[in-house]
Design an enzyme around this catalytic site. Structure first.
Site, PDB file in Angstrom:
ATOM      1  N   MET A  94      -2.048   1.467  -3.762  1.00 29.55           N
ATOM      2  CA  MET A  94      -1.956  -0.200  -3.481  1.00 29.55           C
ATOM      3  C   MET A  94      -3.365  -0.299  -2.734  1.00 29.55           C
ATOM      4  O   MET A  94      -3.431  -0.733  -1.811  1.00 29.55           O
ATOM      5  CB  MET A  94      -0.848  -0.228  -2.546  1.00 29.55           C
ATOM      6  N   MET A  95      -4.358   0.412  -3.226  1.00 34.94           N
ATOM      7  CA  MET A  95      -5.576   0.197  -2.577  1.00 34.94           C
ATOM      8  C   MET A  95      -5.894  -1.263  -2.605  1.00 34.94           C
ATOM      9  O   MET A  95      -5.907  -1.990  -3.695  1.00 34.94           O
ATOM     10  CB  MET A  95      -6.593   1.083  -3.176  1.00 34.94           C
ATOM     11  N   GLN A 100      -1.313   6.425   5.430  1.00 33.60           N
ATOM     12  CA  GLN A 100      -1.315   7.387   4.274  1.00 33.60           C
ATOM     13  C   GLN A 100      -2.955   7.838   4.260  1.00 33.60           C
ATOM     14  O   GLN A 100      -3.777   7.108   4.029  1.00 33.60           O
ATOM     15  CB  GLN A 100      -1.097   6.514   2.834  1.00 33.60           C
ATOM     16  N   CYS A 137      -2.770   9.795  -6.421  1.00 39.25           N
ATOM     17  CA  CYS A 137      -3.682   8.725  -6.759  1.00 39.25           C
ATOM     18  C   CYS A 137      -4.468   9.417  -7.839  1.00 39.25           C
ATOM     19  O   CYS A 137      -5.280  10.440  -7.700  1.00 39.25           O
ATOM     20  CB  CYS A 137      -4.422   8.378  -5.793  1.00 39.25           C
ATOM     21  N   ASN A 160       9.672   6.570  -6.516  1.00 39.93           N
ATOM     22  CA  ASN A 160       8.846   5.719  -7.010  1.00 39.93           C
ATOM     23  C   ASN A 160       8.471   5.518  -8.311  1.00 39.93           C
ATOM     24  O   ASN A 160       8.594   6.514  -9.039  1.00 39.93           O
ATOM     25  CB  ASN A 160       7.580   5.895  -5.904  1.00 39.93           C
ATOM     26  N   GLY A 161       8.053   4.516  -8.608  1.00 33.32           N
ATOM     27  CA  GLY A 161       7.187   4.348 -10.196  1.00 33.32           C
ATOM     28  C   GLY A 161       8.108   3.324 -10.993  1.00 33.32           C
ATOM     29  O   GLY A 161       9.447   3.846 -11.551  1.00 33.32           O
ATOM     30  N   GLY A 162       7.554   2.206 -11.328  1.00 28.81           N
ATOM     31  CA  GLY A 162       8.248   1.324 -12.289  1.00 28.81           C
ATOM     32  C   GLY A 162       9.641   0.730 -12.026  1.00 28.81           C
ATOM     33  O   GLY A 162      10.227   0.206 -12.834  1.00 28.81           O
ATOM     34  N   GLY A 221       6.303  -0.785  -5.128  1.00 27.86           N
ATOM     35  CA  GLY A 221       4.919  -0.854  -5.021  1.00 27.86           C
ATOM     36  C   GLY A 221       4.497  -2.460  -5.485  1.00 27.86           C
ATOM     37  O   GLY A 221       4.766  -3.354  -4.844  1.00 27.86           O
ATOM     38  N   ARG A 222       4.157  -2.501  -6.798  1.00 30.07           N
ATOM     39  CA  ARG A 222       3.614  -3.714  -7.432  1.00 30.07           C
ATOM     40  C   ARG A 222       4.784  -4.672  -7.581  1.00 30.07           C
ATOM     41  O   ARG A 222       4.354  -5.955  -7.362  1.00 30.07           O
ATOM     42  CB  ARG A 222       3.288  -3.295  -8.779  1.00 30.07           C
TER      43      ARG A 222
END
Length: 333
Positions: free
Chosen positions: A1-2, A53, A83, A194-196, A221-222
């Site tokens: 999430m940079m 992080q 990452c 995490n993920g999707g 996240g997104r």
């Protein structure tokens, strides 16, 4: 999430949920040690609980950076082992470390020794041609051997050659079953997935124990960034709190004192408003809300009156929508 989960984003998300653990952007250990610490690590007390992080592969540097992070008041120190960007590949950290589980363990042992707050790992299930069943368990087991108990697993491989960081978020297939197998075979460890994961229905499904395995947590996240209103339901739905959900209008009111304080410090409105653009997703007036914040928020001297106009645009659109709906009902009757 940079470039996404900066301090302004985290303060905004905290206005929606009191319980969810928030994470910083990944910051490299050398940057923490030698860089502008206040810019990199500074955060507002409203953000707690919040985890720092770190990125890196030198145990001594990571230990020093972790100490600095703890002194700033972070509630957790997390090592990024996931990452896939070109930058981390050239620097031998992030997802590259999936190839070196013993080095990850050395790094985590150093961090754990340096701080009293929890030290955790966020990893992938593997990289490139690795067998995920081998690489994931090797990474987790090596760190568990030095006393690490908390892992957040992004349930897809990272392809370090041939795919961009963006493609690495979508192209490699997800393997949720492998993460559940990890929890089943290592029940003493805290395993988060995490993920999707696109909404809270999916999050709740991952926390269900229908197959005899209950994961310990879900990282969003997104989905949380692009549709932050879903975070307003997290305290009730995920943490079981007997509270009312936080609607978008209430969240903005909660965020308002923070924005006012930052404006007084000289911050520009756009740096805070950009994280709110998806807040009204799916509501009448959402497009006008985004337009006002985007177009007017970047102007010199823009203040909270811009936010007020954006909110009013939504309220007016919803009122029109409601009147049209009532007229249609009357006509049908």
């Amino acid at each position: 999430m940079m470039d996404w989960t900066d301090r302004n984003c985290r303060a905004f998300h905290r206005a929606l949920t009191s319980r969810a653990l928030l994470y910083t952007e990944m910051v490299t250990a050398p940057a923490v040690i030698h860089g502008d610490r206040e810019r990199l690590l500074g955060f507002d007390a409203v953000e707690h609980p919040v985890a720092l992080q770190l990125g890196g592969s030198d145990p001594a540097q990571l230990a020093e950076a972790a100490k600095i992070g703890e002194s700033y008041g972070y509630d957790e120190i997390n090592l990024n082992v996931g990452c896939p960007s070109d930058r981390v590949q050239s620097g031998k950290f992030g997802a590259c470390l999936m190839r070196e589980p013993e080095l990850v363990a050395d790094c985590m042992a150093a961090i754990r020794e340096a701080v009293s707050v929890p030290a955790t790992v966020k990893c992938r299930i593997g990289v490139d041609d690795q067998d995920p069943l081998v690489s994931l368990f090797a990474t987790v087991d090596a760190s568990a051997a030095v006393g690490i108990t908390h892992f957040i697993v992004h349930a897809r491989k990272a392809w370090l050659k041939g795919l961009s960081p963006k493609e690495n978020r979508d192209v490699p297939p997800l393997d949720y079953a492998l993460v559940r197998r990890l929890k089943r075979e290592r029940p003493h460890l805290t395993i988060c997935i995490n993920g999707g994961i696109g909404d809270l229905d999916q999050a709740e499904a991952h926390l269900d124990d229908a197959d005899g395995v209950r994961l310990d947590g879900v990282m969003l996240g997104r989905a949380a960034y692009h549709e932050p209103a879903l975070l307003g339901q997290v305290d009730r739905r995920i943490f079981g709190m007997e509270v009312e959900d936080v609607d978008p209008f209430a969240a903005i009111e909660r965020y308002r004192p923070y924005m006012a304080g930052r404006l007084d410090e000289g911050a520009n409105l756009a740096s805070m408003a950009r994280h709110m653009l998806g807040l009204m997703h799916g509501r009448a007036g959402a497009r006008a809300f985004r337009r006002i914040l985007t177009v007017e928020g970047v102007k010199a001297g823009a203040g909270l009156e811009v936010v007020d106009r954006a909110v009013e645009a939504v309220r007016e659109a919803e009122a029109r929508h409601s009147r049209l709906g009532e007229a249609a009902s009357e006509e049908a009757a």
